[in-house]
Design a protein around this motif. Structure first.
Motif, PDB file in Angstrom:
ATOM      1  N   CYS A  78      -0.928  -8.239  -2.782  1.00 31.89           N
ATOM      2  CA  CYS A  78      -2.209  -7.517  -2.798  1.00 31.89           C
ATOM      3  C   CYS A  78      -3.049  -7.997  -1.614  1.00 31.89           C
ATOM      4  CB  CYS A  78      -2.959  -7.726  -4.105  1.00 31.89           C
ATOM      5  SG  CYS A  78      -3.518  -9.417  -4.362  1.00 31.89           S
ATOM      6  N   ARG A  79      -4.145  -7.284  -1.373  1.00 33.39           N
ATOM      7  CA  ARG A  79      -5.007  -7.594  -0.233  1.00 33.39           C
ATOM      8  C   ARG A  79      -5.651  -8.971  -0.373  1.00 33.39           C
ATOM      9  NH1 ARG A  79      -9.143  -3.011   0.572  1.00 33.39           N
ATOM     10  NH2 ARG A  79      -7.158  -1.931   0.876  1.00 33.39           N
ATOM     11  N   HIS A  80      -6.029  -9.316  -1.605  1.00 32.07           N
ATOM     12  CA  HIS A  80      -6.690 -10.608  -1.833  1.00 32.07           C
ATOM     13  C   HIS A  80      -5.741 -11.761  -1.535  1.00 32.07           C
ATOM     14  CE1 HIS A  80      -9.214 -13.699  -3.483  1.00 32.07           C
ATOM     15  NE2 HIS A  80      -8.382 -13.955  -4.493  1.00 32.07           N
ATOM     16  N   TRP A  81      -4.537 -11.660  -2.052  1.00 30.64           N
ATOM     17  CA  TRP A  81      -3.552 -12.716  -1.794  1.00 30.64           C
ATOM     18  C   TRP A  81      -3.245 -12.822  -0.298  1.00 30.64           C
ATOM     19  CZ3 TRP A  81       0.867 -13.625  -5.817  1.00 30.64           C
ATOM     20  CH2 TRP A  81       0.296 -13.876  -7.071  1.00 30.64           C
ATOM     21  N   ARG A  82      -3.144 -11.689   0.342  1.00 25.62           N
ATOM     22  CA  ARG A  82      -2.853 -11.710   1.776  1.00 25.62           C
ATOM     23  C   ARG A  82      -3.959 -12.420   2.544  1.00 25.62           C
ATOM     24  NH1 ARG A  82       0.170  -9.256   5.655  1.00 25.62           N
ATOM     25  NH2 ARG A  82      -0.850  -8.827   7.633  1.00 25.62           N
ATOM     26  N   GLN A  83      -5.198 -12.114   2.184  1.00 24.16           N
ATOM     27  CA  GLN A  83      -6.326 -12.743   2.880  1.00 24.16           C
ATOM     28  C   GLN A  83      -6.318 -14.256   2.668  1.00 24.16           C
ATOM     29  OE1 GLN A  83     -10.132 -11.218   1.674  1.00 24.16           O
ATOM     30  NE2 GLN A  83     -11.288 -12.573   3.050  1.00 24.16           N
ATOM     31  N   THR A 102       2.156 -12.299   0.768  1.00 27.10           N
ATOM     32  CA  THR A 102       1.174 -11.444   1.458  1.00 27.10           C
ATOM     33  C   THR A 102       1.329  -9.975   1.121  1.00 27.10           C
ATOM     34  OG1 THR A 102       2.605 -11.207   3.408  1.00 27.10           O
ATOM     35  CG2 THR A 102       1.057 -13.069   3.379  1.00 27.10           C
ATOM     36  N   HIS A 103       2.448  -9.586   0.547  1.00 24.03           N
ATOM     37  CA  HIS A 103       2.665  -8.177   0.204  1.00 24.03           C
ATOM     38  C   HIS A 103       2.308  -7.865  -1.245  1.00 24.03           C
ATOM     39  CE1 HIS A 103       5.683  -7.418   3.727  1.00 24.03           C
ATOM     40  NE2 HIS A 103       4.428  -7.581   4.115  1.00 24.03           N
ATOM     41  N   SER A 143      -8.044   4.635  -4.127  1.00 27.91           N
ATOM     42  CA  SER A 143      -7.676   3.270  -3.718  1.00 27.91           C
ATOM     43  C   SER A 143      -8.816   2.297  -3.983  1.00 27.91           C
ATOM     44  CB  SER A 143      -7.313   3.260  -2.229  1.00 27.91           C
ATOM     45  OG  SER A 143      -7.032   1.956  -1.787  1.00 27.91           O
ATOM     46  N   SER A 186      -8.711  -0.879  -6.473  1.00 24.16           N
ATOM     47  CA  SER A 186      -9.062  -2.234  -6.032  1.00 24.16           C
ATOM     48  C   SER A 186     -10.118  -2.836  -6.951  1.00 24.16           C
ATOM     49  CB  SER A 186      -9.576  -2.197  -4.594  1.00 24.16           C
ATOM     50  OG  SER A 186      -8.556  -1.788  -3.720  1.00 24.16           O
ATOM     51  N   ASN A 230      -8.337  -3.730 -10.180  1.00 25.80           N
ATOM     52  CA  ASN A 230      -7.491  -4.928 -10.023  1.00 25.80           C
ATOM     53  C   ASN A 230      -8.338  -6.191  -9.931  1.00 25.80           C
ATOM     54  OD1 ASN A 230      -5.158  -3.412 -10.084  1.00 25.80           O
ATOM     55  ND2 ASN A 230      -4.999  -3.262  -7.839  1.00 25.80           N
TER      56      ASN A 230
END
Length: 556
Positions: free
Chosen positions: A92-97, A89-90, A37, A41, A44
């Protein structure tokens, strides 16, 4: 038989040792997954989308959210019960943040689309940003999410509500509990407000504790209201609708409220015909910035009383839907109330648009010669019920100040008689163009027939016919009329035939010999029955006459 021993082979009886090995293996797998993972990351993060600054991503998210909210505004349903931003928000982590750190992305709260548990989440994520709150389709008496939202009244900028009458007191208590310093738009509609056993409390001076300095638009439907508070003094748009038997409103109360709204630009009043015309005296109400006024559902005498005490700009657009037309003279009183100063410089009315049904007439007076697509160019629009004589529209033209009607648009499925058209030609001496839609042209052609040496409608230069069944003889008669008018130097210069039945290329070629420009869409649809007989209006009338004659001879 040879027995091989190895450290990799676990005896069947070693249960504890087996479980320990499984646990160690699971830990190794989890570590591998975590490493995988982390590597994904990092990989990505090398994508070009991650090179965008967070503020650029926020702008993209805002556009995405606004597009989704626009679909909700236009009535396109959305499923799921979660805010539309959850899709972002689902990814990727960056977009969610980025999404979670932008409060303005979580400010659109439509309770009709969100499930109740999302309300506190949206309030938390929006932090102190200004809210848009919509609750337009109450499907159950559970109002706790709405009450929770109204506790945030100081940071709501748009509030659109629709509730049942049984909870009006609860809602008004919430609306009166705090000021609304950011509120710009307020809409409230009450459902089920026709039960005489339920007393609906009026919206009064206590709403928003009298403090809503940015309030510019108010729409109230089936509410009892008192609009004398200074909280409404800055309104630019006001929409009041009273359809049911209550509440009651007097004209003096209405004028008193309008007097406190000097910046009003758009005014819509849907008032029942039983509005009280009290005798209390009140001064003229100047609405110097008004661009459009819509008055719906009231008697013409009520409209006269209302306009007689309003001072409107000369270019204000007026739309009326009236009931209880007492006589044609009533329109004279109405126009006199609207145009109180005949010496003022009013825009010139240049076209008349009229639609007819069996019992309703709708007319629009415009300053433009173009077909009406933009309501802003309609200076006066009137719809009313009047079944006795459709030619009343031409009598109205005499009463409209500053008219120079050069173009006439008529749309109806009714057969307008020769007398109707003669009245039109007599009342509209400057008529240059006629546009007919979905109506028989028989009466029009008869009215154009010259009487002696005089030509009817001498300034007529253009005729457009749309979506009409044309009789076999009607184009021939029209061609003959065009030939005679050309001899009298009052020629028809343009003829348009669009989506008409019973027009052929041969007909058009004959018309082109006497009319300079014939515009035809090439649509050939000859009206024939299964036996090859013509079923155009002329032939059908002829068949009816022959049948009547045959019946008469058989009786003899």
């Amino acid at each position: 038989m040879m027995v091989f021993t190895s450290i990799d082979i676990i005896p069947r009886g070693g249960t504890t040792l087996v479980e320990q090995c499984r646990t160690d293996i699971d830990k190794d797998i989890a570590a591998l997954f975590a490493s995988l993972s982390a590597l994904r990351s990092r990989r990505n993060a090398l994508a070009s989308i991650f090179s965008l600054p967070p503020e650029v991503l926020v702008n993209i998210f805002i556009y995405f959210v606004e597009e989704g909210n626009f679909k909700i505004y236009t009535g396109i349903p959305r499923r799921g019960g979660a805010p539309i931003l959850m899709i972002v928000t689902h990814v990727c982590r960056h977009w969610r943040q980025v999404a979670l750190e932008c409060p303005s992305l979580w400010t659109f709260i439509d309770i009709d689309c969100l499930s109740a548990p999302w309300v506190p989440i949206m309030l938390e994520r929006s932090k102190k940003a200004a809210l848009v709150v919509i609750y337009n389709e109450p499907s159950s008496p559970e109002y706790w999410p709405l009450v929770q939202l109204l506790s945030q009244l100081p940071r709501i900028k748009v509030l659109k509500l629709c509730t049942f009458s049984i909870v009006v007191d609860l809602i008004l208590d919430c609306l009166s509990s705090e000021p609304a310093p950011l509120l710009q738009i307020f809409n409230y509609k009450v459902l089920g407000n026709h039960d005489p056993r339920i007393s609906v409390r009026p919206i009064s001076d206590s709403i928003f504790q009298g403090r809503a300095p940015l309030l510019r638009s108010v729409e109230l439907a089936e509410c009892a209201f008192i609009l004398t508070s200074h909280v409404f003094s800055g309104l630019q748009t006001l929409d009041l609708r009273q359809i049911g038997p209550s509440p009651h409103l007097t004209l003096s109360q209405l004028h008193s409220a309008l007097k406190r709204m000097p910046d009003l630009e758009l005014l819509t009043l849907f008032l029942s015909s039983r509005i009280s015309e009290d005798t209390e005296l009140f001064d003229q109400v100047p609405l110097t910035r008004l661009r459009r006024i819509v008055l719906n559902g009231c008697a013409i005498r009520t409209a006269v009383s209302l306009f007689s005490h309003l001072v409107l700009p000369v270019d204000a657009s007026i739309a009326l839907c009236l009931t209880e037309i007492e006589s044609p003279q009533s329109f004279s009183d109405l126009f006199s109330a609207i145009h109180k100063d005949p010496d003022r410089s009013f825009p010139i009315i240049r076209s008349l648009h009229a639609k007819f049904t069996d019992d309703t007439v709708s007319v629009q007076f415009s300053t433009s010669l173009a077909y009406i697509r933009n309501r802003d160019i309609v200076r006066l629009s009137i719809q009313f019920e009047y079944a006795s004589d459709s030619a009343i529209i031409f009598g109205m033209c005499r009463m409209v100040p500053h008219h120079k009607i050069q173009k006439l648009y008529i749309s109806t499925s009714l057969d307008l008689s020769q007398d109707f058209w003669r009245a039109g030609f007599a009342h509209l001496p400057e008529l240059e163009s006629v546009n007919l839609r979905r109506t028989s042209i028989a009466g029009f052609i008869l009215a154009l027939m010259p009487v002696g040496v005089s030509m009817a409608c001498p300034l007529l230069r253009a005729l457009d016919i749309y979506d009409t069944d044309i009789g076999c003889d009607e184009l021939r008669d029209l061609r003959e009329i065009a030939r005679m008018r050309a001899k009298g130097d009052v020629c028809i210069q343009k003829l348009g035939l669009m989506d008409c039945r019973n027009v052929t290329e041969g007909n058009v070629q004959l018309l082109e010999r006497v009319i300079a420009y014939v515009e035809w869409d090439g649509h050939e649809d000859v009206l024939m029955n299964s036996h090859g007989g013509c079923i155009c209006p002329t032939c059908l009338d002829s068949d009816d006459s022959e049948d009547s004659s045959a019946d008469a001879h058989s009786e003899d």
